[in-house]
Design a protein around this motif. Structure first.
Motif, PDB file in Angstrom:
ATOM      1  N   LYS A  20       0.811  -1.221   0.000  1.00 53.80           N
ATOM      2  CA  LYS A  20       0.000   0.000   0.000  1.00 53.80           C
ATOM      3  C   LYS A  20       0.841   1.266   0.000  1.00 53.80           C
ATOM      4  O   LYS A  20       0.363   2.328  -0.338  1.00 53.80           O
ATOM      5  CB  LYS A  20      -0.910   0.029   1.234  1.00 53.80           C
ATOM      6  N   TRP A  21       2.095   1.166   0.393  1.00 55.25           N
ATOM      7  CA  TRP A  21       2.949   2.344   0.554  1.00 55.25           C
ATOM      8  C   TRP A  21       3.252   2.976  -0.796  1.00 55.25           C
ATOM      9  O   TRP A  21       3.644   2.306  -1.746  1.00 55.25           O
ATOM     10  CB  TRP A  21       4.257   1.947   1.224  1.00 55.25           C
ATOM     11  N   GLY A  22       3.026   4.275  -0.901  1.00 57.25           N
ATOM     12  CA  GLY A  22       3.352   5.005  -2.116  1.00 57.25           C
ATOM     13  C   GLY A  22       2.491   4.644  -3.298  1.00 57.25           C
ATOM     14  O   GLY A  22       2.894   4.830  -4.442  1.00 57.25           O
ATOM     15  N   MET A  23       1.262   4.171  -3.039  1.00 58.35           N
ATOM     16  CA  MET A  23       0.422   3.711  -4.151  1.00 58.35           C
ATOM     17  C   MET A  23      -0.010   4.847  -5.072  1.00 58.35           C
ATOM     18  O   MET A  23      -0.334   4.605  -6.217  1.00 58.35           O
ATOM     19  CB  MET A  23      -0.795   2.956  -3.614  1.00 58.35           C
ATOM     20  N   ASN A  24       0.000   6.085  -4.589  1.00 57.25           N
ATOM     21  CA  ASN A  24      -0.399   7.214  -5.428  1.00 57.25           C
ATOM     22  C   ASN A  24       0.792   8.033  -5.914  1.00 57.25           C
ATOM     23  O   ASN A  24       0.616   9.108  -6.461  1.00 57.25           O
ATOM     24  CB  ASN A  24      -1.366   8.122  -4.664  1.00 57.25           C
ATOM     25  N   ASP A  25       1.989   7.537  -5.698  1.00 54.05           N
ATOM     26  CA  ASP A  25       3.188   8.269  -6.091  1.00 54.05           C
ATOM     27  C   ASP A  25       3.915   7.550  -7.215  1.00 54.05           C
ATOM     28  O   ASP A  25       3.955   6.336  -7.271  1.00 54.05           O
ATOM     29  CB  ASP A  25       4.151   8.399  -4.906  1.00 54.05           C
ATOM     30  N   ASN A  26       4.492   8.341  -8.059  1.00 55.31           N
ATOM     31  CA  ASN A  26       5.365   7.799  -9.095  1.00 55.31           C
ATOM     32  C   ASN A  26       6.786   7.957  -8.565  1.00 55.31           C
ATOM     33  O   ASN A  26       7.443   8.947  -8.821  1.00 55.31           O
ATOM     34  CB  ASN A  26       5.152   8.567 -10.397  1.00 55.31           C
ATOM     35  N   THR A  27       7.214   6.990  -7.777  1.00 52.65           N
ATOM     36  CA  THR A  27       8.501   7.115  -7.108  1.00 52.65           C
ATOM     37  C   THR A  27       9.334   5.847  -7.295  1.00 52.65           C
ATOM     38  O   THR A  27       8.791   4.767  -7.485  1.00 52.65           O
ATOM     39  CB  THR A  27       8.314   7.394  -5.608  1.00 52.65           C
ATOM     40  N   TYR A  28      10.611   6.036  -7.231  1.00 54.20           N
ATOM     41  CA  TYR A  28      11.520   4.905  -7.307  1.00 54.20           C
ATOM     42  C   TYR A  28      12.106   4.587  -5.930  1.00 54.20           C
ATOM     43  O   TYR A  28      12.980   3.756  -5.808  1.00 54.20           O
ATOM     44  CB  TYR A  28      12.640   5.189  -8.304  1.00 54.20           C
ATOM     45  N   ILE A  31       3.851  10.318  -0.379  1.00 54.68           N
ATOM     46  CA  ILE A  31       4.871   9.971   0.607  1.00 54.68           C
ATOM     47  C   ILE A  31       5.766  11.152   0.957  1.00 54.68           C
ATOM     48  O   ILE A  31       6.505  11.097   1.935  1.00 54.68           O
ATOM     49  CB  ILE A  31       5.739   8.787   0.120  1.00 54.68           C
ATOM     50  N   ASN A  32       5.683  12.230   0.194  1.00 52.89           N
ATOM     51  CA  ASN A  32       6.482  13.417   0.487  1.00 52.89           C
ATOM     52  C   ASN A  32       5.770  14.383   1.422  1.00 52.89           C
ATOM     53  O   ASN A  32       6.308  15.421   1.761  1.00 52.89           O
ATOM     54  CB  ASN A  32       6.853  14.134  -0.811  1.00 52.89           C
ATOM     55  N   SER A  33       4.538  14.058   1.833  1.00 48.94           N
ATOM     56  CA  SER A  33       3.801  14.930   2.745  1.00 48.94           C
ATOM     57  C   SER A  33       4.057  14.511   4.185  1.00 48.94           C
ATOM     58  O   SER A  33       4.459  13.382   4.453  1.00 48.94           O
ATOM     59  CB  SER A  33       2.301  14.865   2.438  1.00 48.94           C
ATOM     60  N   CYS A  34       3.842  15.460   5.104  1.00 52.70           N
ATOM     61  CA  CYS A  34       4.027  15.168   6.521  1.00 52.70           C
ATOM     62  C   CYS A  34       3.165  16.120   7.349  1.00 52.70           C
ATOM     63  O   CYS A  34       2.598  17.073   6.813  1.00 52.70           O
ATOM     64  CB  CYS A  34       5.495  15.296   6.917  1.00 52.70           C
ATOM     65  N   ASP A  36      -0.829   7.054  13.006  1.00 50.27           N
ATOM     66  CA  ASP A  36      -1.431   8.110  12.176  1.00 50.27           C
ATOM     67  C   ASP A  36      -0.734   8.195  10.824  1.00 50.27           C
ATOM     68  O   ASP A  36      -1.371   8.430   9.802  1.00 50.27           O
ATOM     69  CB  ASP A  36      -1.367   9.456  12.883  1.00 50.27           C
ATOM     70  N   GLN A  37       0.571   7.997  10.812  1.00 56.76           N
ATOM     71  CA  GLN A  37       1.314   8.000   9.551  1.00 56.76           C
ATOM     72  C   GLN A  37       0.864   6.839   8.668  1.00 56.76           C
ATOM     73  O   GLN A  37       0.665   7.004   7.465  1.00 56.76           O
ATOM     74  CB  GLN A  37       2.812   7.879   9.821  1.00 56.76           C
ATOM     75  N   LYS A  38       0.694   5.669   9.269  1.00 53.53           N
ATOM     76  CA  LYS A  38       0.251   4.492   8.523  1.00 53.53           C
ATOM     77  C   LYS A  38      -1.106   4.773   7.881  1.00 53.53           C
ATOM     78  O   LYS A  38      -1.319   4.500   6.696  1.00 53.53           O
ATOM     79  CB  LYS A  38       0.174   3.276   9.433  1.00 53.53           C
ATOM     80  N   TYR A  39      -2.024   5.345   8.646  1.00 61.77           N
ATOM     81  CA  TYR A  39      -3.348   5.680   8.126  1.00 61.77           C
ATOM     82  C   TYR A  39      -3.235   6.707   7.004  1.00 61.77           C
ATOM     83  O   TYR A  39      -3.857   6.571   5.944  1.00 61.77           O
ATOM     84  CB  TYR A  39      -4.236   6.209   9.261  1.00 61.77           C
TER      85      TYR A  39
END
Length: 106
Positions: A16-24, A63-66, A51-54
């Protein structure tokens, strides 16, 4: 003797991690509680690992947001937006001015 709070860690679901990002980037193994300072009031806060996991896995945020704002400042901003929405809905319900065409830009 001061006791430090142990760091909480939560395992990353790598599917699920980074599913909306185009990242390497490769996903981390765990989320850890992170300290941050509110961008509005400057209060120190903790962005919990759960909260981060959610945020990243369930909501699918980039994944670049915080975290940037404390809960009090977020609630204040939300209340202001709700008040503005209520005001705009009230204004839409008001009858039009009898000389409305006079006020329109030509």
């Amino acid at each position: 003797m001061s006791r430090t709070k142990p760091k909480v860690r939560v395992e990353v679901d790598k599917d699920k991690w980074g599913m909306n990002d185009n990242t390497y980037s490769s996903p981390p193994d765990y989320y850890y509680d992170e300290e941050f300072e509110c961008a509005d009031c400057g209060k120190k806060q903790t962005w919990a690992a759960v909260d981060q996991k959610y945020w990243y896995e369930e909501l699918g945020k980039t994944i670049n947001s915080c975290a940037r704002y404390c809960s009090v400042c977020r609630a204040h901003t939300k209340a202001l937006k709700e008040e503005q929405k209520r005001h705009m809905e009230e204004m839409a319900m008001k009858p039009k001015h009898q000389n409305e065409n006079f006020f329109k830009n030509k």
